[in-house]
Design an enzyme around this catalytic site. Structure first.
Site, short mmCIF file in Angstrom:
data_model
loop_
_atom_site.label_atom_id
_atom_site.label_comp_id
_atom_site.label_asym_id
_atom_site.label_seq_id
_atom_site.Cartn_x
_atom_site.Cartn_y
_atom_site.Cartn_z
CG ASP A 52 -2.08 0.97 1.06
OD1 ASP A 52 -2.13 1.68 0.04
OD2 ASP A 52 -2.93 1.02 1.96
CB ALA A 53 3.29 2.30 -2.36
CE LYS A 54 -3.97 4.93 0.06
NZ LYS A 54 -3.45 3.89 0.98
NE ARG A 55 6.12 4.93 -2.90
CZ ARG A 55 6.12 5.01 -1.57
NH1 ARG A 55 5.20 5.73 -0.97
NH2 ARG A 55 7.03 4.39 -0.85
CB THR A 80 -2.16 1.12 -3.70
OG1 THR A 80 -1.24 1.63 -2.73
CG2 THR A 80 -2.89 -0.09 -3.15
#
Length: 316
Positions: free
Chosen positions: A121-124, A158
């Site tokens: 869950d990085a949301k890069r 993500t």
């Protein structure tokens, strides 16, 4: 690289196929969210020794990272039979510095050794050069004159699409050869999602609907028309949108955060499973990890994960 049933997947296929196979084998669509807070760990982890393997005193970051790792391993061991994947929130590990990143790596290895997929869950979301580096760090390897440098080895990550579709392409370029997937933020679970995602577009519809169309176009579901390798993050706290999102993304796997502590209910998410059992992945973090206290923490977590699994499997 992920394992399934204790066997290493040495020749990974498309992520959608791997996801569908894992869900079918484990009969679970539950994803364990790991958002460890050093101030709120299971008792055994909080009592981790203050020295490293060499007997040297740990720094505060090192001691916290060791406790976080022990906590995450204990939670994984407690619920592994009831879930199909873990979703570590990278920020919760990265705030502990280099020891935290090392603890994250060992947590990923522990989960994959238990046969679980790992969704970072990085949301890069950044321009192409940075996006490729993010993907190499989390999904692939970094080529260098000194030899290839392995990344985290996650099975998916993500990503935020709000700088444009060209920020997602490099993630797929790195991830697809490794059999890894990408889950793109579409309609998220937080209350502030309405600030931007619900905005009306000049040509009609809402912003999240346009993002959904782009995500559907990016995904590759293979010749058999199975589950796509590009997924969507769809908040379980806004179930009234799930049916419309499924219309826009018929083969896209949905990662559904917000069940439990945020108020989402599994029972409201039936349209997510239209493509099959792997069409929806129910993410639960605090509702599993904090289901019980003290000596009962592991048993309570296992019971809650099993309860969610039965609910979701019944819908699929």
């Amino acid at each position: 690289m992920a394992q399934e049933g204790g066997q290493v997947l040495t020749a990974p296929g498309p992520f959608g196929d791997r996801l569908a196979a894992a869900v079918a084998a484990r009969r679970s669509q539950i994803v364990l969210g790991l958002d460890p807070d050093p101030a709120r760990l299971w008792p055994a982890a909080s009592a981790s020794p203050g020295t490293d393997a060499g007997g040297h005193a740990r720094t505060p970051a090192g001691a916290a990272a060791a406790a976080v790792e022990a906590h995450c391993r204990a939670v994984i061991d407690a619920v592994a039979d009831a879930v199909v994947a873990i979703k570590p929130q990278l920020a919760c590990f990265e705030r502990l510095g280099a020891p935290g990143r090392a603890a994250l790596g060992r947590t990923v290895e522990h989960a994959q050794a238990a046969g679980l997929l790992v969704i970072a869950d990085a949301k890069r979301g950044d321009i192409d050069v940075s996006a490729r580096a993010y993907a190499q760090s989390l999904l692939g390897v970094t080529p260098s004159p000194f030899g290839d440098i392995p990344g985290l080895g996650a099975d998916a990550m993500t990503a935020s699409p709000y700088m444009g579709v060209d920020t997602i392409g490099p993630l797929l370029d790195v991830g697809r050869p490794a059999g890894a997937g990408v889950f793109v933020l579409v309609r998220t679970s937080n209350p502030g999602a309405a600030d931007f995602e619900e905005l009306e577009l000049a040509n009609g519809g809402r912003l999240w609907e346009e993002v959904a169309r782009r995500v559907a176009a990016l995904g590759d579901s293979g010749d058999a028309g199975g589950i796509a390798d590009v997924g969507a993050v769809v908040g379980a706290t806004a179930p009234q949108h799930v049916e419309r999102l499924r219309e826009l993304m018929p083969r896209t796997p949905f990662l559904l955060p917000g069940v439990g502590a945020q108020g989402g209910r599994v029972e409201d998410l039936a349209p997510a499973f239209a493509p099959g059992p792997a069409g929806g992945l129910i993410t639960a973090s605090r509702s599993i990890v904090q289901a019980g206290e003290g000596a009962q923490a592991a048993a309570a977590a296992r019971a809650e994960a099993e309860r969610l699994r039965e609910l979701a499997w019944g819908l699929a």
